[in-house]
Design an enzyme around this catalytic site. Sequence first.
Site, PDB file in Angstrom:
ATOM      1  CG  HIS A 140      -2.180  -0.889   0.948  1.00  0.00           C
ATOM      2  ND1 HIS A 140      -2.092  -2.122   0.339  1.00  0.00           N
ATOM      3  CD2 HIS A 140      -3.503  -0.707   1.221  1.00  0.00           C
ATOM      4  CE1 HIS A 140      -3.305  -2.646   0.257  1.00  0.00           C
ATOM      5  NE2 HIS A 140      -4.179  -1.815   0.785  1.00  0.00           N
ATOM      6  CG  ASP A 166      -7.468  -1.206   1.417  1.00  0.00           C
ATOM      7  OD1 ASP A 166      -8.442  -1.383   2.172  1.00  0.00           O
ATOM      8  OD2 ASP A 166      -6.627  -2.090   1.173  1.00  0.00           O
TER       9      ASP A 166
HETATM   10 MG    MG Z   1      -7.063  -4.240   1.132  1.00  0.00          MG
END
Ligand code: MG
Length: 206
Positions: A140, A166
């Site tokens: 991420h 996300d």
């Molecule tokens: Mg995720």
Amino acid sequence: MRAGAKQVALQAKGFLLEQEGDKLFELASEISPHAPCLEIGSYCGKSAIFLGEGCRTAGKHPLFSLDHHGGSEEQQPGQPYFDPDLYDPELQAFTTLQEFMNNLRRCALLDWVVPIAAKSILAGRYWHTPLSLVFIDGGHSEQDVFQDFHTWAVHLIRGGYLCVHDVFPDPADGGQAPYHMFEHARALRAWEYVGMFHSLGVLRKR
Ligand code: MG
């Protein structure tokens, strides 16, 4: 979706909401007759079950599920998303591979989900197969997310889906890298906006 598979998916460790999983199942069911699907970031298989079950329902192509299975930075010992159940004290390593395989076995999806235990960038260097759906849910950081986008989205067929997990427009809800990448792609003419489903952003290749 088979009730048993849904139950395994909901009980699997992971960070995907049921409504997000249902949307992945729906998209994979619709698009996978055209080409295989691929996800980056398997973790313990929650999203792989929804996507793989979609592929199984359509009955044509599988899902490739890619993960180095060593967990991300925030899942290492001492970090906020560390899960001691997934830590092997003998190897002194965090590993999700066994739990991932067990969950696939629990719902008999091994003919529809093809695990790739490798770093995204390494596997991507050798990849040439057209894809109907790419689900990005790996590292991420800004670098990882944009690298995954540039590595994998090029393999999508016309009409194929780019799904990003996300995606949080409000920084209070979570890290901003997936949102930045999603907005970057959304602004390009190559992509048509499909929608947001909680934190699952979906684009379609023109
Ligand atoms: Mg995720």
